[in-house]
Design an enzyme around this catalytic site. Sequence first.
Site, PDB file in Angstrom:
ATOM      1  N   GLY A  18       0.820  -1.218   0.000  1.00 51.27           N
ATOM      2  CA  GLY A  18       0.000   0.000   0.000  1.00 51.27           C
ATOM      3  C   GLY A  18       0.847   1.258   0.000  1.00 51.27           C
ATOM      4  O   GLY A  18       0.671   2.128   0.845  1.00 51.27           O
ATOM      5  N   ARG A  21       0.154   6.109  -1.504  1.00 50.24           N
ATOM      6  CA  ARG A  21      -0.234   7.406  -0.918  1.00 50.24           C
ATOM      7  C   ARG A  21      -0.196   7.316   0.614  1.00 50.24           C
ATOM      8  O   ARG A  21       0.096   6.247   1.187  1.00 50.24           O
ATOM      9  CB  ARG A  21      -1.623   7.840  -1.386  1.00 50.24           C
ATOM     10  CG  ARG A  21      -2.701   6.837  -1.090  1.00 50.24           C
ATOM     11  CD  ARG A  21      -4.048   7.407  -1.483  1.00 50.24           C
ATOM     12  NE  ARG A  21      -5.074   6.704  -0.751  1.00 50.24           N
ATOM     13  CZ  ARG A  21      -6.044   5.984  -1.306  1.00 50.24           C
ATOM     14  NH1 ARG A  21      -6.107   5.904  -2.606  1.00 50.24           N
ATOM     15  NH2 ARG A  21      -6.946   5.369  -0.558  1.00 50.24           N
ATOM     16  N   ASP A  75      -3.138  -7.212  -5.581  1.00 50.95           N
ATOM     17  CA  ASP A  75      -4.127  -7.055  -4.518  1.00 50.95           C
ATOM     18  C   ASP A  75      -3.581  -7.763  -3.270  1.00 50.95           C
ATOM     19  O   ASP A  75      -3.409  -8.993  -3.278  1.00 50.95           O
ATOM     20  CB  ASP A  75      -5.450  -7.687  -4.978  1.00 50.95           C
ATOM     21  CG  ASP A  75      -6.518  -7.652  -3.889  1.00 50.95           C
ATOM     22  OD1 ASP A  75      -6.237  -7.107  -2.796  1.00 50.95           O
ATOM     23  OD2 ASP A  75      -7.624  -8.186  -4.139  1.00 50.95           O
ATOM     24  N   ASN A 102       1.331  -2.375   5.376  1.00 56.05           N
ATOM     25  CA  ASN A 102       0.651  -1.093   5.583  1.00 56.05           C
ATOM     26  C   ASN A 102      -0.707  -1.000   4.893  1.00 56.05           C
ATOM     27  O   ASN A 102      -1.559  -0.229   5.328  1.00 56.05           O
ATOM     28  CB  ASN A 102       1.574   0.033   5.063  1.00 56.05           C
ATOM     29  CG  ASN A 102       0.837   1.328   4.840  1.00 56.05           C
ATOM     30  OD1 ASN A 102       0.554   2.058   5.781  1.00 56.05           O
ATOM     31  ND2 ASN A 102       0.489   1.619   3.581  1.00 56.05           N
ATOM     32  N   TYR A 167     -13.333  -2.536  11.044  1.00 58.65           N
ATOM     33  CA  TYR A 167     -11.964  -1.995  11.029  1.00 58.65           C
ATOM     34  C   TYR A 167     -11.234  -2.295  12.339  1.00 58.65           C
ATOM     35  O   TYR A 167     -10.085  -2.743  12.343  1.00 58.65           O
ATOM     36  CB  TYR A 167     -12.050  -0.479  10.784  1.00 58.65           C
ATOM     37  CG  TYR A 167     -10.717   0.213  10.628  1.00 58.65           C
ATOM     38  CD1 TYR A 167      -9.991   0.131   9.438  1.00 58.65           C
ATOM     39  CD2 TYR A 167     -10.180   0.971  11.670  1.00 58.65           C
ATOM     40  CE1 TYR A 167      -8.781   0.782   9.294  1.00 58.65           C
ATOM     41  CE2 TYR A 167      -8.969   1.617  11.530  1.00 58.65           C
ATOM     42  CZ  TYR A 167      -8.276   1.517  10.343  1.00 58.65           C
ATOM     43  OH  TYR A 167      -7.061   2.166  10.198  1.00 58.65           O
ATOM     44  N   ALA A 169     -11.864  -4.648  14.512  1.00 56.62           N
ATOM     45  CA  ALA A 169     -11.607  -6.092  14.621  1.00 56.62           C
ATOM     46  C   ALA A 169     -10.386  -6.471  13.786  1.00 56.62           C
ATOM     47  O   ALA A 169      -9.528  -7.238  14.237  1.00 56.62           O
ATOM     48  CB  ALA A 169     -12.832  -6.881  14.153  1.00 56.62           C
ATOM     49  N   ILE A 200      -4.333  10.363  11.606  1.00 54.97           N
ATOM     50  CA  ILE A 200      -3.256  10.847  10.742  1.00 54.97           C
ATOM     51  C   ILE A 200      -3.884  11.494   9.507  1.00 54.97           C
ATOM     52  O   ILE A 200      -4.860  10.967   8.947  1.00 54.97           O
ATOM     53  CB  ILE A 200      -2.331   9.669  10.313  1.00 54.97           C
ATOM     54  CG1 ILE A 200      -1.902   8.827  11.539  1.00 54.97           C
ATOM     55  CG2 ILE A 200      -1.130  10.169   9.523  1.00 54.97           C
ATOM     56  CD1 ILE A 200      -1.126   9.549  12.610  1.00 54.97           C
TER      57      ILE A 200
HETATM   58  P1  NAD Z   1      -4.785   5.538   2.459  1.00 51.36           P
HETATM   59  O1  NAD Z   1      -6.172   5.169   2.124  1.00 51.36           O
HETATM   60  O2  NAD Z   1      -4.308   6.923   2.177  1.00 51.36           O
HETATM   61  O3  NAD Z   1      -3.750   4.518   1.768  1.00 51.36           O
HETATM   62  C1  NAD Z   1      -3.938   3.125   1.851  1.00 51.36           C
HETATM   63  C2  NAD Z   1      -3.041   2.469   0.840  1.00 51.36           C
HETATM   64  O4  NAD Z   1      -3.288   1.041   0.867  1.00 51.36           O
HETATM   65  C3  NAD Z   1      -3.320   2.934  -0.577  1.00 51.36           C
HETATM   66  O5  NAD Z   1      -2.086   3.068  -1.256  1.00 51.36           O
HETATM   67  C4  NAD Z   1      -4.148   1.797  -1.177  1.00 51.36           C
HETATM   68  O6  NAD Z   1      -4.020   1.693  -2.569  1.00 51.36           O
HETATM   69  C5  NAD Z   1      -3.509   0.604  -0.465  1.00 51.36           C
HETATM   70  N1  NAD Z   1      -4.376  -0.578  -0.445  1.00 51.36           N
HETATM   71  C6  NAD Z   1      -5.598  -0.701   0.117  1.00 51.36           C
HETATM   72  N2  NAD Z   1      -6.090  -1.932  -0.092  1.00 51.36           N
HETATM   73  C7  NAD Z   1      -5.139  -2.603  -0.805  1.00 51.36           C
HETATM   74  C8  NAD Z   1      -5.057  -3.908  -1.330  1.00 51.36           C
HETATM   75  N3  NAD Z   1      -6.058  -4.793  -1.200  1.00 51.36           N
HETATM   76  N4  NAD Z   1      -3.936  -4.253  -2.019  1.00 51.36           N
HETATM   77  C9  NAD Z   1      -2.914  -3.393  -2.180  1.00 51.36           C
HETATM   78  N5  NAD Z   1      -2.933  -2.132  -1.703  1.00 51.36           N
HETATM   79  C10 NAD Z   1      -4.045  -1.742  -1.031  1.00 51.36           C
HETATM   80  O7  NAD Z   1      -4.623   5.184   3.994  1.00 51.36           O
HETATM   81  P2  NAD Z   1      -3.551   5.631   5.071  1.00 51.36           P
HETATM   82  O8  NAD Z   1      -4.222   6.579   5.974  1.00 51.36           O
HETATM   83  O9  NAD Z   1      -2.254   5.984   4.452  1.00 51.36           O
HETATM   84  O10 NAD Z   1      -3.434   4.241   5.865  1.00 51.36           O
HETATM   85  C11 NAD Z   1      -2.312   3.377   5.771  1.00 51.36           C
HETATM   86  C12 NAD Z   1      -2.439   2.335   6.879  1.00 51.36           C
HETATM   87  O11 NAD Z   1      -2.476   3.001   8.147  1.00 51.36           O
HETATM   88  C13 NAD Z   1      -3.727   1.513   6.804  1.00 51.36           C
HETATM   89  O12 NAD Z   1      -3.464   0.185   7.196  1.00 51.36           O
HETATM   90  C14 NAD Z   1      -4.630   2.194   7.817  1.00 51.36           C
HETATM   91  O13 NAD Z   1      -5.607   1.339   8.310  1.00 51.36           O
HETATM   92  C15 NAD Z   1      -3.619   2.599   8.868  1.00 51.36           C
HETATM   93  N6  NAD Z   1      -4.083   3.680   9.738  1.00 51.36           N
HETATM   94  C16 NAD Z   1      -4.365   4.913   9.258  1.00 51.36           C
HETATM   95  C17 NAD Z   1      -4.780   5.920  10.121  1.00 51.36           C
HETATM   96  C18 NAD Z   1      -5.129   7.307   9.679  1.00 51.36           C
HETATM   97  O14 NAD Z   1      -5.585   8.102  10.513  1.00 51.36           O
HETATM   98  N7  NAD Z   1      -4.929   7.675   8.437  1.00 51.36           N
HETATM   99  C19 NAD Z   1      -4.918   5.630  11.494  1.00 51.36           C
HETATM  100  C20 NAD Z   1      -4.611   4.363  11.950  1.00 51.36           C
HETATM  101  C21 NAD Z   1      -4.170   3.392  11.062  1.00 51.36           C
END
Ligand code: NAD
Length: 259
Positions: A18, A21, A75, A102, A167, A169, A200
């Site tokens: 992931g 972005r 994926d 991630n 989420y 879980a 974040i």
């Molecule tokens: P985001 O939506 O900006 O980015 C998520 C990334 O994961 C994207 O690049 C997307 O293409 C990729 N992705 C999603 N499903 C995929 C799949 N099946 N196969 C391949 N790639 C896939 O999210 P983010 O905020 O950067 O989050 C990144 C991680 O941090 C996630 O696991 C999210 O749950 C976790 N997180 C985020 C926050 C927050 O506040 N943003 C808080 C806690 C945890």
Amino acid sequence: MMAANNKSMHNKRAIVTGGTRGIGRAIVKELAKKSCCGVLFSDVAFVYNSCDECADEIMKEIDYPGTNIHAFKADASSLEQAEETVNAAIEKLGGVDILVNNAGITRDNLLLRMTEKDFDDVISANLKSVFNYTKAVIKPMIAQRYGRIVNISSVVGLIGNPGQSNYSASKAGVVGFTKSMARELASRGITVNAVAPGYIQTDMTNKLNDEQRQKLVQNIPLGRMGSPEDIARVVAFLCSPDADYITGQVIAVDGGMTM
Ligand code: NAD
């Protein structure tokens, strides 16, 4: 002693799921810095499932002499694709030392309105993906008796959140998986840790309106949302020799939300 340590810090190869972005992109960038946290990375590969233009953009944007960036489209929910991707990455990078799980999604709703698909999709993208990539990398990591695995959980997996039962879980599952893997792999020179981000600033949280955002920030002792770089620096630390004696831990990076 020092010479052996220095040698082991060079030419590390990382895979980040992931990475196009938000937090993943910041992690790719942080690891790709030539001398990030005492480690010299020769190759950083990221996995993405959509947006070819974003992948191209990152390949152009991240330019640190001596570090190669690679993109793999797959994926993360599919074990078959994870195994193909890791095999292709190992062939291109010459091996793998670091895995950052991630990739993640949200499909928020109160349980009364949540569909079975919303639940299954989130568990697949957030939890099964961690199983898939960990399973695919541990054989080569065990063979070389070295590996660093960092899983991105969430504070929501620790304290829960209304409207995010799927989420939370999935992210609590990531914590359990992290601790079990840490115990299973410790004797093989592999550490496994989790980072639990708070709120974040990324596309994932851009859906919040101003009122929701204000309310959230009121509950953050440090008084602001985090940046993707706040998370990336802790991930890089966990991949560095400074963290060699840390395994099975969940580090909340949340401005003090869950103290
Ligand atoms: P985001 O939506 O900006 O980015 C998520 C990334 O994961 C994207 O690049 C997307 O293409 C990729 N992705 C999603 N499903 C995929 C799949 N099946 N196969 C391949 N790639 C896939 O999210 P983010 O905020 O950067 O989050 C990144 C991680 O941090 C996630 O696991 C999210 O749950 C976790 N997180 C985020 C926050 C927050 O506040 N943003 C808080 C806690 C945890």
